[in-house]
Design a protein around this motif. Sequence first.
Motif, mmCIF file in Angstrom:
data_model
loop_
_atom_site.group_PDB
_atom_site.id
_atom_site.type_symbol
_atom_site.label_atom_id
_atom_site.label_comp_id
_atom_site.label_asym_id
_atom_site.label_seq_id
_atom_site.Cartn_x
_atom_site.Cartn_y
_atom_site.Cartn_z
ATOM 1 N N SER A 128 35.119 29.655 -1.259
ATOM 2 C CA SER A 128 36.243 29.001 -0.765
ATOM 3 C C SER A 128 36.534 29.607 0.644
ATOM 4 O O SER A 128 36.955 29.037 1.018
ATOM 5 C CB SER A 128 37.435 30.043 -1.305
ATOM 6 O OG SER A 128 37.308 31.369 -0.808
ATOM 7 N N GLN A 129 35.255 30.031 1.665
ATOM 8 C CA GLN A 129 35.683 30.784 3.400
ATOM 9 C C GLN A 129 35.977 28.875 3.771
ATOM 10 O O GLN A 129 35.423 28.738 4.585
ATOM 11 C CB GLN A 129 34.923 32.046 3.645
ATOM 12 C CG GLN A 129 35.722 32.635 2.994
ATOM 13 C CD GLN A 129 35.193 34.012 3.949
ATOM 14 O OE1 GLN A 129 34.750 33.849 5.174
ATOM 15 N NE2 GLN A 129 34.884 35.066 2.988
ATOM 16 N N MET A 130 34.321 28.332 3.660
ATOM 17 C CA MET A 130 34.118 26.888 4.018
ATOM 18 C C MET A 130 34.595 25.668 2.914
ATOM 19 O O MET A 130 34.813 25.370 1.351
ATOM 20 C CB MET A 130 32.743 27.042 4.282
ATOM 21 C CG MET A 130 32.253 28.216 5.427
ATOM 22 S SD MET A 130 32.471 27.824 6.865
ATOM 23 C CE MET A 130 31.504 27.261 7.103
ATOM 24 N N SER A 131 34.605 24.837 3.887
ATOM 25 C CA SER A 131 34.868 23.483 3.347
ATOM 26 C C SER A 131 33.633 22.938 2.070
ATOM 27 O O SER A 131 32.674 22.752 2.159
ATOM 28 C CB SER A 131 34.873 22.521 3.882
ATOM 29 O OG SER A 131 36.453 22.139 5.360
ATOM 30 N N PRO A 156 33.960 16.524 3.108
ATOM 31 C CA PRO A 156 34.447 15.575 3.930
ATOM 32 C C PRO A 156 34.338 16.389 5.164
ATOM 33 O O PRO A 156 34.671 17.451 6.259
ATOM 34 C CB PRO A 156 36.225 16.331 3.361
ATOM 35 C CG PRO A 156 35.709 16.394 1.649
ATOM 36 C CD PRO A 156 34.613 17.615 2.183
ATOM 37 N N LEU A 157 34.478 15.137 6.224
ATOM 38 C CA LEU A 157 33.849 14.866 7.762
ATOM 39 C C LEU A 157 34.694 15.844 7.734
ATOM 40 O O LEU A 157 34.575 16.650 8.973
ATOM 41 C CB LEU A 157 33.931 13.549 8.653
ATOM 42 C CG LEU A 157 32.046 13.421 8.454
ATOM 43 C CD1 LEU A 157 31.969 11.680 9.169
ATOM 44 C CD2 LEU A 157 30.715 14.174 8.887
ATOM 45 N N VAL A 194 25.658 27.655 3.924
ATOM 46 C CA VAL A 194 26.451 27.966 4.578
ATOM 47 C C VAL A 194 27.323 28.835 5.016
ATOM 48 O O VAL A 194 27.676 29.597 6.312
ATOM 49 C CB VAL A 194 27.427 26.195 4.397
ATOM 50 C CG1 VAL A 194 28.857 26.388 5.605
ATOM 51 C CG2 VAL A 194 26.757 25.125 4.426
ATOM 52 N N VAL A 195 27.823 29.241 3.337
ATOM 53 C CA VAL A 195 28.448 30.094 3.669
ATOM 54 C C VAL A 195 27.602 31.585 3.776
ATOM 55 O O VAL A 195 28.759 32.385 4.452
ATOM 56 C CB VAL A 195 29.013 30.732 2.134
ATOM 57 C CG1 VAL A 195 30.071 31.512 2.172
ATOM 58 C CG2 VAL A 195 30.109 29.528 1.778
#
Length: 843
Positions: free
Chosen positions: A106-109, A133-134, A592-593
């Motif tokens: 949840s920390q990153m989109s 989403p960009l 990513v996270v």
Amino acid sequence: MPSAPPNLDTFKTEYHPHSGRATSVESFSTFGRKEHQLPPIVDNEPWQPFACRADFEFAELAHQAALNKNQTDELLRLIWRIADGQVKFTFKSHGDVSKAWDRAASQMSPFEKHTITVEHKREDLKYNIYTRPLWDWALDLLQDPLLAPHFVWDAQRLYKHNGMRYERFVHEPWTGDRWWNVQSSLPENGVPFAFILYADKTHLSSAGTVKAYPVFVRCGNLPVNIRNTDGLGGGRMVGWLPIVPDDSEEDGKLSYVNLKRVVWHKAFFKLLETIIIYAKAGYAYTCYDGVMRWLYAFILLLSADYEEQCVMALIRGTNCHCPCPICLVPSDKLYDNASTYPTRSSDDTKALVELWTRDRVAGESALKKQGLRPIKNVFWKVPNSDPHDTISQDHLHVYHMGQWKHLFGELKQRIAALGRSNEKKLDDQFDTFPRWRNLNHFDRVTNITYSDGNKLRDISRQVLYAAQNILTRAADEAGYALLRCIASYLHIDMYISLDVQTESTIAAGRAEVLEFQKRLEETDPDTIKNWNFPKIHSGKHIFDDIMAKGAARNFSTRPNEKQHGPIKRWYLRQTNRKDIADQILELDHKSVVSEFIRSRIECLDEERRKLMLSQEELEDTDLDDEKFEEHFHIGSPLKNQTTLSQVEEENKSIRAFHQFRKKLATFLNHFLPSHNIPLPEGTTWLKLSAQDQIHEYRYLKVHYESTADWKLATDYLRCNPSFHGKERRDCALIRTLDKDGRDKNIFVKILCMFKHTVGNCTLDLALVLPMDALIGPRRRMDRELRLTRLRARPASSSEFITLHSIIRGALLVPDFAHDGDYFLVDTVDTDMFLRTVHSLQLH
């Protein structure tokens, strides 16, 4: 900031008028440094929401190693058996790890799934697309305290004084013309937020039946050393496009090809959807420096190979009337880079598509003349993002895997026509080529097909030296003409490779494109292939791209193609080969996270380390923005010192070592007084005994200021009679004096490196063989193939130098046709290339 008087080390920066910043003039020592750097924001528990640091590090390792459930559980059982109670560690099952990843996600989109519908032959076809989403991705970057200090908002025009005037140069995207023009189109309080997008299909299975279509994004407002990595602030997968399946009955039909393009652009709209409103209206954001700015999204550039460029620009490809996505060059004039044709624009294309919607016959005829498809382009929806402006010529696909691949194929055919003995000769000479750091070595090239762009590039930079005594004018006139083309190609390649481009280098690159065309036209069309294809035409635009968008590495596909690797590994190791998009995107999100948390842990570790150091230790270790304290570092010492008699005895078969002791004494008696180093007390003439000792070293690291980007660069040199079983004695460029006492630079081969102590002074010295013997007028072949010939002095003319006189390393390759002659490999890097070009201009 006070202005510095102009000299060779003076830089001038003009900021865009909307920035409200005055032009600055700075010295080299202050240029490029940010003022008033605020301290970083440090999180004392950056591993949250993992329960502790050890939990995160275990989960990170399990993800990177692609462990499955059983492997994870077994590893955890083993850890608990060995280390129970020694550290805080809470994981006991794969489920615990998964739950921690879920909390961290949840920390990153995250990715979102969309479905698009496209009508084809009165049937509604549905396709799934996944997007991160960009604008959410952009906000993740903006809100990251580790990245915030590095964002650049305002366009800049940079200049360096060249001794006569300020000469403009470009490197980062915000120093190019496109950024300046975009900012000029915005309200005065508006600044560009630049997206760099890359899309390309890739095969996941070895059979090629399973494909993926990822889209990657990078932020043009971050510097290249952050932007072009795959770590924090680097490239991220933000899209997973649908692939219209092949259909044996439909493939090749115009309607089916158009269907694939419609699907691509409708799907890409889902990716761009969140930035379109901010491209038009802007987004108010208080930046790291406390200034509230209106950020206007735009697509700075599209990074892609030619096939993808055709999809992005909606042109019909290689066989259409106008196959260039940038201009309207006719298909039969692609080789002609001396002529200029009208550039494409979105407004013109829109008008033709609108004509097609009103009148299919007239519209199709007009579109066909310009090689366009009757489809609305998704990039029209984003202001300042005309696809014909954003599409850029890719160095990798256009040159290393494009023009060079064709040239290399022709070269192998010419050599094969001369017989198998000449093919073997080429392979043997490649195998003999001296080794050099970051340059691939090849034991053969004639019977191997390479698809790796880096290997193809490195072959191109060695091939002239390996082939010049095979494809001679006498043996094969057409083959020799081909070598002349390759020599020109290499100059274009080196100019494109520059990470800092001045007005002079861009002008020289453009001139070389025309020289390359001239040399191609001089080849025999009956013996050499037809060079009329789109990648040859790219030379017309690549230096325009550099002036508009900065150095070519800004729009290279190289950093993005590397990111296909993890996708393939995840597919092979961590999916069940069904519904792979959901599984791979979940794994990507974990990466990513993981990177997000890891970057904060490293920041915390660094701040704690600094707290433990004294101020003096901190100043000694904080060298990020400082020059190296020493010009060189000598390493790999032999275990024991060696007497001078041993040196002479062990090397008695090598003429360059004859009278080693006598030569060294003569050198020291001249060198020490001239450098105000006292001789031992009571000595007027230093004499060396057979038992005096030296300490030999095998490795030298030399730091020098690159002429290509004015930054510190490093060469790694070896002087070893048996390095991995082979003799290796590298070469160097040194600073010395001519017979009249004037400064001059020469090349030398390093024969022995050592330390020798005289009194209380320890000297770093080398025995070298100078490569400055007289050659005479420059040979015709050397002129036409752009070769720099050097000749070694007789071995008995070896001499001693101090290692302080070394400017940088040099790669020299023997002239296989003339014993004792060598060629300078000036294409080994951009610094050596510019030094050589400058030297030839002086002479």
